[in-house]
Structures are given as C-alpha cells and as structure tokens.
Design a protein around this motif. Structure first.
Motif, PDB file in Angstrom:
ATOM      1  N   LEU A  50     -17.424  70.260  38.139  1.00 39.80           N
ATOM      2  CA  LEU A  50     -17.845  70.463  37.199  1.00 39.80           C
ATOM      3  C   LEU A  50     -18.961  71.648  36.745  1.00 39.80           C
ATOM      4  O   LEU A  50     -20.132  71.480  36.608  1.00 39.80           O
ATOM      5  CB  LEU A  50     -19.416  69.387  36.822  1.00 39.80           C
ATOM      6  CG  LEU A  50     -18.015  67.830  37.792  1.00 39.80           C
ATOM      7  CD1 LEU A  50     -19.358  66.968  38.321  1.00 39.80           C
ATOM      8  CD2 LEU A  50     -17.897  67.518  37.005  1.00 39.80           C
ATOM      9  N   SER A  51     -18.218  72.538  36.467  1.00 41.15           N
ATOM     10  CA  SER A  51     -18.663  74.130  36.506  1.00 41.15           C
ATOM     11  C   SER A  51     -18.550  74.658  34.419  1.00 41.15           C
ATOM     12  O   SER A  51     -17.511  74.186  34.047  1.00 41.15           O
ATOM     13  CB  SER A  51     -18.137  75.268  37.256  1.00 41.15           C
ATOM     14  OG  SER A  51     -19.104  76.601  36.617  1.00 41.15           O
ATOM     15  N   PHE A  52     -19.845  74.456  33.507  1.00 38.77           N
ATOM     16  CA  PHE A  52     -19.525  75.007  32.628  1.00 38.77           C
ATOM     17  C   PHE A  52     -19.670  75.860  32.546  1.00 38.77           C
ATOM     18  O   PHE A  52     -19.869  76.951  31.142  1.00 38.77           O
ATOM     19  CB  PHE A  52     -20.935  74.555  31.769  1.00 38.77           C
ATOM     20  CG  PHE A  52     -21.206  72.361  32.423  1.00 38.77           C
ATOM     21  CD1 PHE A  52     -20.661  72.045  32.357  1.00 38.77           C
ATOM     22  CD2 PHE A  52     -22.713  72.584  32.049  1.00 38.77           C
ATOM     23  CE1 PHE A  52     -20.716  70.874  32.434  1.00 38.77           C
ATOM     24  CE2 PHE A  52     -23.441  71.342  32.558  1.00 38.77           C
ATOM     25  CZ  PHE A  52     -21.938  70.571  32.296  1.00 38.77           C
TER      26      PHE A  52
ATOM     27  N   GLU B 185     -17.849  65.168  29.596  1.00 37.57           N
ATOM     28  CA  GLU B 185     -18.738  65.048  29.672  1.00 37.57           C
ATOM     29  C   GLU B 185     -19.682  65.543  29.910  1.00 37.57           C
ATOM     30  O   GLU B 185     -21.134  64.947  29.460  1.00 37.57           O
ATOM     31  CB  GLU B 185     -18.214  63.258  30.218  1.00 37.57           C
ATOM     32  CG  GLU B 185     -19.368  62.129  29.769  1.00 37.57           C
ATOM     33  CD  GLU B 185     -19.543  61.491  28.621  1.00 37.57           C
ATOM     34  OE1 GLU B 185     -19.722  61.968  27.573  1.00 37.57           O
ATOM     35  OE2 GLU B 185     -21.111  61.373  29.001  1.00 37.57           O
ATOM     36  N   TYR B 186     -19.872  65.968  30.623  1.00 34.09           N
ATOM     37  CA  TYR B 186     -21.337  66.247  32.213  1.00 34.09           C
ATOM     38  C   TYR B 186     -21.881  66.767  30.969  1.00 34.09           C
ATOM     39  O   TYR B 186     -23.001  67.718  31.061  1.00 34.09           O
ATOM     40  CB  TYR B 186     -21.118  66.698  33.266  1.00 34.09           C
ATOM     41  CG  TYR B 186     -21.636  65.199  34.094  1.00 34.09           C
ATOM     42  CD1 TYR B 186     -21.455  64.246  33.541  1.00 34.09           C
ATOM     43  CD2 TYR B 186     -20.544  65.262  34.662  1.00 34.09           C
ATOM     44  CE1 TYR B 186     -21.568  63.128  34.569  1.00 34.09           C
ATOM     45  CE2 TYR B 186     -19.377  63.925  35.892  1.00 34.09           C
ATOM     46  CZ  TYR B 186     -20.918  62.729  35.449  1.00 34.09           C
ATOM     47  OH  TYR B 186     -20.508  61.882  36.224  1.00 34.09           O
ATOM     48  N   GLN B 187     -20.957  68.114  29.988  1.00 31.35           N
ATOM     49  CA  GLN B 187     -21.943  69.273  29.434  1.00 31.35           C
ATOM     50  C   GLN B 187     -22.460  68.808  27.838  1.00 31.35           C
ATOM     51  O   GLN B 187     -23.209  68.970  27.756  1.00 31.35           O
ATOM     52  CB  GLN B 187     -20.646  70.307  28.701  1.00 31.35           C
ATOM     53  CG  GLN B 187     -20.882  71.807  28.154  1.00 31.35           C
ATOM     54  CD  GLN B 187     -20.046  72.598  28.705  1.00 31.35           C
ATOM     55  OE1 GLN B 187     -18.420  72.407  29.003  1.00 31.35           O
ATOM     56  NE2 GLN B 187     -20.125  73.354  28.030  1.00 31.35           N
TER      57      GLN B 187
ATOM     58  N   ALA C 116     -22.799  70.973  37.021  1.00 28.38           N
ATOM     59  CA  ALA C 116     -23.395  69.404  37.641  1.00 28.38           C
ATOM     60  C   ALA C 116     -23.383  68.642  37.307  1.00 28.38           C
ATOM     61  O   ALA C 116     -24.024  69.054  35.969  1.00 28.38           O
ATOM     62  CB  ALA C 116     -24.201  70.178  39.235  1.00 28.38           C
ATOM     63  N   PHE C 117     -24.658  68.218  37.117  1.00 30.11           N
ATOM     64  CA  PHE C 117     -25.531  66.999  36.530  1.00 30.11           C
ATOM     65  C   PHE C 117     -26.543  66.993  36.905  1.00 30.11           C
ATOM     66  O   PHE C 117     -27.602  65.918  36.910  1.00 30.11           O
ATOM     67  CB  PHE C 117     -24.626  65.563  36.467  1.00 30.11           C
ATOM     68  CG  PHE C 117     -23.630  65.960  37.480  1.00 30.11           C
ATOM     69  CD1 PHE C 117     -25.379  64.791  38.617  1.00 30.11           C
ATOM     70  CD2 PHE C 117     -22.451  64.958  37.525  1.00 30.11           C
ATOM     71  CE1 PHE C 117     -24.391  63.902  39.499  1.00 30.11           C
ATOM     72  CE2 PHE C 117     -22.174  64.733  38.696  1.00 30.11           C
ATOM     73  CZ  PHE C 117     -23.244  63.395  40.171  1.00 30.11           C
TER      74      PHE C 117
ATOM     75  N   ILE D 293     -33.576  65.217  37.130  1.00 32.28           N
ATOM     76  CA  ILE D 293     -33.486  64.477  36.606  1.00 32.28           C
ATOM     77  C   ILE D 293     -32.238  64.152  36.801  1.00 32.28           C
ATOM     78  O   ILE D 293     -31.259  65.926  36.767  1.00 32.28           O
ATOM     79  CB  ILE D 293     -34.071  64.832  35.198  1.00 32.28           C
ATOM     80  CG1 ILE D 293     -35.618  64.768  35.006  1.00 32.28           C
ATOM     81  CG2 ILE D 293     -33.103  63.278  34.337  1.00 32.28           C
ATOM     82  CD1 ILE D 293     -35.754  65.309  33.642  1.00 32.28           C
ATOM     83  N   SER D 294     -31.322  63.788  36.819  1.00 26.88           N
ATOM     84  CA  SER D 294     -29.978  63.341  37.279  1.00 26.88           C
ATOM     85  C   SER D 294     -29.548  63.046  35.376  1.00 26.88           C
ATOM     86  O   SER D 294     -29.926  61.631  35.274  1.00 26.88           O
ATOM     87  CB  SER D 294     -29.358  62.105  38.154  1.00 26.88           C
ATOM     88  OG  SER D 294     -28.499  62.313  38.225  1.00 26.88           O
ATOM     89  N   LEU D 295     -28.065  63.253  34.691  1.00 25.14           N
ATOM     90  CA  LEU D 295     -27.848  62.852  33.843  1.00 25.14           C
ATOM     91  C   LEU D 295     -26.264  62.131  33.571  1.00 25.14           C
ATOM     92  O   LEU D 295     -25.860  61.970  32.900  1.00 25.14           O
ATOM     93  CB  LEU D 295     -27.211  64.376  33.195  1.00 25.14           C
ATOM     94  CG  LEU D 295     -28.313  65.775  33.585  1.00 25.14           C
ATOM     95  CD1 LEU D 295     -27.691  67.185  32.675  1.00 25.14           C
ATOM     96  CD2 LEU D 295     -30.158  64.870  32.131  1.00 25.14           C
ATOM     97  N   SER D 296     -26.279  61.291  35.655  1.00 27.27           N
ATOM     98  CA  SER D 296     -25.434  60.653  35.809  1.00 27.27           C
ATOM     99  C   SER D 296     -26.142  59.310  35.520  1.00 27.27           C
ATOM    100  O   SER D 296     -24.740  58.394  36.183  1.00 27.27           O
ATOM    101  CB  SER D 296     -24.308  61.374  36.493  1.00 27.27           C
ATOM    102  OG  SER D 296     -25.772  60.874  37.764  1.00 27.27           O
ATOM    103  N   GLY D 297     -26.632  59.372  35.542  1.00 26.89           N
ATOM    104  CA  GLY D 297     -27.299  57.837  35.713  1.00 26.89           C
ATOM    105  C   GLY D 297     -27.222  57.236  33.907  1.00 26.89           C
ATOM    106  O   GLY D 297     -26.859  57.530  32.823  1.00 26.89           O
TER     107      GLY D 297
END
Ligand code: PLP
Length: 362
Positions: free
Chosen positions: A177-179, A258-260, A281-282, A321-325
């Motif tokens: 998950l590296s951009f 999606e995470y990006q 990461a996220f 802040i988690s961006l996975s929620g």
C-alpha cells in the motif's frame, strides 16, 4: 504508558457513528478466500501442521517476494513474528512515532528499548546515530505517519547497522500500500528480517496470518519460537493465504488505488492543517491545537473516533486518523471543523486577553 486498548474499549462503549480509530480495513475479505477456507475445513484440514508453514504457501510467498521457500516462515500474524525477533534481542531501537505493539512486546519480554523520536518538521526522518541496540525496528510505510522513507535515508540507517552489527527488523506490513517508490530494506542490508502479513492488503486481520523473510538460520530461530508457543498456523488459514496471493496482483491495483484516493481526499479536506501527506498505508497523523487525548475525547462526543498521538509515543498534540473506517468524508469534515473552532477560539482568547490588557493599563 498510555493504554491504547483501554481507549479502544472506551470507543466501543461510546459507539460513535464514524470509526476512524483502528487499523482494521473496511474493505471486505474476498469471497474466494472465504470459500477456500471453508472448503479446506470441509476437506478435513483441521489438524496440526508443519511448524514453519505448509510448503505450498511458502512457495507462493517465495515467488511473489523473489526469495527461496527456505527463507520464508509462516506465523499467526506479523505481530507474533515481531515478538519472536524481540524475544531474541537484548536491546531494541524503535523509531517514534511507532505502532504501540513494539513497546508492549518489549516490555513483556523485559527488553531494553531505545526510542528515536522524529518530528513533523523533519519530515519524520530518523537519526539512529549512537544506537547500541542489537535489533533496529523500522516500519515503512509507517503507522501512524504514512511516511515512506526514501532509499537514501534507509541507506544511512543501514550504514549505522553495518557499523554496530545490529540486525534490522523491517515491518513491511503496508508495503503493497505504498503510493511512492518503496525500497524493501533487505535489498540494502543482508542482516534484515522482513515481516509482512495478510491483514492489510487482503483485510484478513482475523485470520491471523503473516510471514517473515530471513536467511535460513534466522528462519530456524523463528521456527523454534513458534514451536514453543503456538505450534503452527492452522492449515485452513494457510490455504486462504494461497488463494489470497492468487488475487494479489488484482488487489494490489484496486486496493492501493482506493487507499490512495482516500489519502488524497484527506489531504484535500484537511489542507492547511498540520500533517504530512501520507505516502502509503492508511493513516494521517495530524497535529491538533490542544491536547490530543482531549481532542479525541471531544471528537468522540461528536460521533467520531480517532486515536490520540500518545498511543504512538511522546506526541501529546497529535491524533491518528485511520482512513480505513466508515464515514470517512463526514468524519474528516468534523475533524477539520474541530481544529478550526479550537484555533478560532484561541485567537478570540488572545484578542480578548490583549484588549482587556489594554483597558487594564488605562
Ligand atoms: N505492524 C504494523 C505497523 C501494524 O500497524 C499492524 C497492525 O495494525 C501490524 C503489524 C499487525 O499485523 P498482524 O495483524 O499481521 O499481526
């Protein structure tokens, strides 16, 4: 030390609508993976298995990682493999801010810990000069900052490790998950143990499946730790891992994208506030205008959960802040609003303070 799990339990009790606290991906596990798990169980794969992992999974991992199966060992999640390494070390070096488990594990095993703090001003780049640790723990893409360390900075750390003879434990759980360009530490340093897992890219947190890559002797040492603790990873979980790896290429494209997208959304909605744009990461590690724990508590009352910075080291004015929620966009707007309100009231206080000061002097 701040107890992240107590805070987590408190969040669960309050039950906010928007959960941006944990590193639990909200993207569901692929159906094929679930089916493979169930089919394995139906086939009767319910017993003990080899303590270093089944050959098929080690081969599949070896292929995607470009190593030999003898350099791969399977464990019940990255965390236990990290624990195996910490248990074998005398003194560990950790770069802060850091995932809280490193210190929890070190404490559990009574190990000495050196913490090397980094700062937002210095782009979260560590300086490990002077370390006396025999195990240096690195984690890029980083939880909680989202930082991916450039090759040049990794080289500097490797040079220090070469001088002292320290081993590097590279926690690369977010590598896929590296951009930006990502350098696996083992490409630069032989004495590296790489730890990865299925929790993040594949959302398989509850499966408890991870692996380590190291030279065969190190693999044997880790294997002995697994033999003396959990014995092995269930076969049906390992079968799920093989299926997941078949989907890896496809998921690496779609999940990373999606995470990006979420990282961009966060950077846009929080622009002007104090943080470094995530490179992987996220997570976003955001500086807030007052105590991070009080900020997280206030947000909780507004229906949004985040983790205070103190969960990751001495960062009292930060939150993660988690961006996975769930409810990300609304949550980010509420966070921005909370920061802006605090900044405005601070300006008001200053202004009132100075104007009353003027009148008092009259
Ligand atoms: N390493 C880091 C940096 C993490 O953030 C996490 C989970 O949040 C893990 C490891 C845990 O991985 P696993 O679920 O495979 O034990």
């Amino acid at each position: 030390m701040f107890n992240a799990y107590e805070f987590f339990n408190r969040i669960n009790e309050v039950g906010p609508k928007i959960r941006l606290d944990v590193g639990q991906p909200d993207i569901p596990v692929r159906r094929e993976v679930i089916e493979e798990t169930v089919n394995s169980l139906r086939r009767g794969e319910t017993g003990y298995t080899s303590t270093n992992g089944i050959r098929e999974l080690r081969e599949a991992i070896a292929e995607v990682e470009g190593v030999s199966p003898e350099e791969v060992i399977i464990g019940p999640g990255a965390k236990l493999l990290i624990a195996a390494e910490i248990a074998m070390a005398n003194r560990i070096a950790v770069v802060a801010p850091h995932w809280n488990a490193y210190l929890l594990i070190a404490r559990q095993f009574g190990k000495e810990v050196e913490v090397f703090p980094t700062s937002l001003e210095e782009d979260w780049i560590p300086d490990l000069k002077g370390t006396e640790a025999d195990l240096i723990i690195l984690n890029y893409p980083n939880n909680p900052t989202g930082r991916v360390l450039p090759r040049k900075n990794l080289r500097e750390i490797v040079e220090i490790a070469e001088d002292t003879g320290a081993k590097i434990l590279s926690d690369e759980i977010y590598a896929e998950l590296s951009f930006v360009e990502f350098t696996p530490v083992r490409d630069l340093y032989e004495k590296t143990v790489t730890v990865k897992g299925f929790s993040k890219l594949f959302s398989m947190t509850g499966f408890r499946l991870g692996y380590a890559i190291a030279d065969p002797q190190e693999v044997s040492r880790i294997r002995r730790f697994i033999e003396s603790t959990v014995t092995c990873v269930p076969i049906f979980v390992q079968r799920a891992g093989i299926k997941a790896l078949e989907l890896r290429e496809e998921l690496m494209g779609s999940i990373r994208k999606e995470y990006q997208r979420r990282a961009k959304l966060a950077s846009r909605l929080l622009s002007g506030l104090d943080f470094r744009k995530p490179e992987g990461a996220f997570y976003v590690f955001l500086r807030v205008p007052y105590d991070g724990l009080a900020f997280a508590e206030r947000l909780l009352l507004r229906g949004v959960s985040v983790f205070p910075g103190v969960a990751f080291g001495d960062y009292p004015n930060f939150v993660r802040i988690s961006l996975s929620g769930s409810g990300l966009e609304e949550g980010l707007r509420i966070i921005r609003d909370e920061v802006k309100c605090a900044l405005e009231s601070r300006v008001m206080e200053k202004w009132e303070g100075s104007s009353s000061g003027v009148s008092a002097g009259k």
